[in-house]
Scaffold this motif. Structure first.
Motif, PDB file in Angstrom:
ATOM      1  N   SER A 192     -13.989   4.529  10.664  1.00 35.35           N
ATOM      2  CA  SER A 192     -14.512   3.794   9.514  1.00 35.35           C
ATOM      3  C   SER A 192     -15.802   4.435   9.028  1.00 35.35           C
ATOM      4  O   SER A 192     -16.520   5.088   9.796  1.00 35.35           O
ATOM      5  N   LEU A 205     -14.911   1.728   4.141  1.00 38.47           N
ATOM      6  CA  LEU A 205     -13.648   2.446   4.280  1.00 38.47           C
ATOM      7  C   LEU A 205     -13.156   2.411   5.725  1.00 38.47           C
ATOM      8  O   LEU A 205     -13.934   2.569   6.658  1.00 38.47           O
ATOM      9  N   LYS A 230     -14.311   8.002  -0.912  1.00 42.78           N
ATOM     10  CA  LYS A 230     -15.279   7.477  -1.882  1.00 42.78           C
ATOM     11  C   LYS A 230     -16.218   8.590  -2.315  1.00 42.78           C
ATOM     12  O   LYS A 230     -16.451   9.560  -1.585  1.00 42.78           O
ATOM     13  N   LYS A 289     -13.959  11.617   2.902  1.00 40.07           N
ATOM     14  CA  LYS A 289     -12.667  11.053   3.286  1.00 40.07           C
ATOM     15  C   LYS A 289     -12.751  10.594   4.738  1.00 40.07           C
ATOM     16  O   LYS A 289     -13.289  11.305   5.595  1.00 40.07           O
ATOM     17  N   ASP A 315      -3.394   7.740   0.148  1.00 37.36           N
ATOM     18  CA  ASP A 315      -3.642   6.604   1.045  1.00 37.36           C
ATOM     19  C   ASP A 315      -4.726   6.897   2.079  1.00 37.36           C
ATOM     20  O   ASP A 315      -4.991   6.058   2.943  1.00 37.36           O
ATOM     21  N   SER A 353      -9.660   3.842   8.142  1.00 38.97           N
ATOM     22  CA  SER A 353      -8.405   4.578   8.230  1.00 38.97           C
ATOM     23  C   SER A 353      -7.291   3.682   8.765  1.00 38.97           C
ATOM     24  O   SER A 353      -7.540   2.723   9.506  1.00 38.97           O
ATOM     25  N   PRO A 374      -8.457   6.934   2.892  1.00 41.13           N
ATOM     26  CA  PRO A 374      -9.644   6.326   2.262  1.00 41.13           C
ATOM     27  C   PRO A 374     -10.668   7.384   1.847  1.00 41.13           C
ATOM     28  O   PRO A 374     -10.979   8.301   2.615  1.00 41.13           O
TER      29      PRO A 374
END
Length: 290
Positions: A163, A167, A148, A158, A144, A169, A146
């Motif tokens: 942000s 993405l 990419k 991560k 869970d 948090s 975020p």
């Protein structure tokens, strides 16, 4: 334009319960980076057995604690009855607010075959209005958090706090703040632009990294200038590396800290201790464990 480096330093080794940790923040040069006022790093080590007892129940007030476990698992329990266990890659966040007792237990991850343990604890200073709020707790498992992939198969990012692009948090933002875990493959690079007046720092856990054309060693804490600009991260090594990048807008209220409390005045520190000794933070109830 690339951001300049203000300084670099290595932490001081200290013992917290049974753990040996590297205390990176505060350090000899700076007491805070944005809202972040504390950073302890547990370097990778092998834990041979599961410990049943925690680190020792203790109070906090005026901050949010954030534990990020790279390898291992961490249990959290507090005087509000919250209990959670996170595994490798997970995050525990606790807003101490007006005061809370908590304890934690760091072990190897029982869901994997690895006996290695590695992790971080940050303290995030709260604005004065949020210091007066009730405590709260979040446990976020690795899936869970975020994440990419970076372009050109360079690695991944991560978002632990704040942000990045699309993405965001789950952790609440009481000011502009960010904490990123960046993983770069061998020979790859990544750049990020930060706005003016944003305080920022990097920590290099286990490998050397080139930041804005200067090479830094494993274990270094690097702070950057506040002007708008790029932070360019290059991995010139033959294996993948990891870096933590964090910071945020300047905390402009007074900061007075003593022990586990971070407040805005000496009187508030005195009150924090008085409330603790009068039992106003509640009691630990280990039967809350599940």
């Amino acid at each position: 334009m690339k951001k300049q480096t203000n300084f670099s330093t290595k932490g001081n080794v200290t013992n917290v319960g049974s753990l040996s940790v590297n205390r990176m923040l505060p350090n000899q040069y700076v007491n805070k980076v944005g809202p972040f006022v504390f950073l302890d790093y547990v370097a990778p080590f092998i834990k041979k057995m599961i410990s049943k007892s925690g680190m020792g129940a203790h109070p906090h007030r005026g901050i949010a604690t954030l534990t990020y476990v790279i390898q291992g698992e961490e249990e959290h329990y507090d005087s509000l009855g919250n209990y959670a266990k996170i595994h490798s890659g997970g995050v525990q966040w606790m807003k101490a607010g007006t005061g809370i007792l908590h304890d934690g237990n760091l072990n190897y991850d029982t869901e994997t075959d690895s006996k290695f343990v590695e992790g971080f604890q940050f303290w995030i200073n709260l604005p004065s209005q949020n210091k007066a709020e009730k405590p709260a707790h979040l446990a976020i498992q690795a899936n869970d958090v975020p994440q990419k992939k970076l372009a050109d198969e360079s690695g991944w990012i991560k978002v632990i706090v704040g942000s990045y692009e699309e993405l965001s948090s789950q952790i609440p933002n009481y000011s502009e703040q960010f904490l990123y875990h960046i993983h770069l493959e061998a020979g790859k690079q990544f750049s990020i632009k930060l706005n003016d007046k944003m305080e920022s720092a990097a920590f290099l856990p286990t490998a050397k990294v080139t930041l804005n054309d200067t090479e830094f060693e494993a274990g270094e804490f690097v702070e950057f200038s506040r002007n708008e600009g790029l932070i360019e991260i290059k991995n010139t090594d033959r294996s993948a590396i990891d870096i933590l990048l964090f910071g945020g807008e300047e905390y402009i209220e007074p900061v007075v800290s003593e022990g586990p409390f971070v407040m805005n005045s000496e009187d508030e520190i005195i009150l924090a201790y008085q409330d603790f000794y009068e039992g106003k933070y509640g009691k630990m109830n280990l039967s809350a464990k599940i």
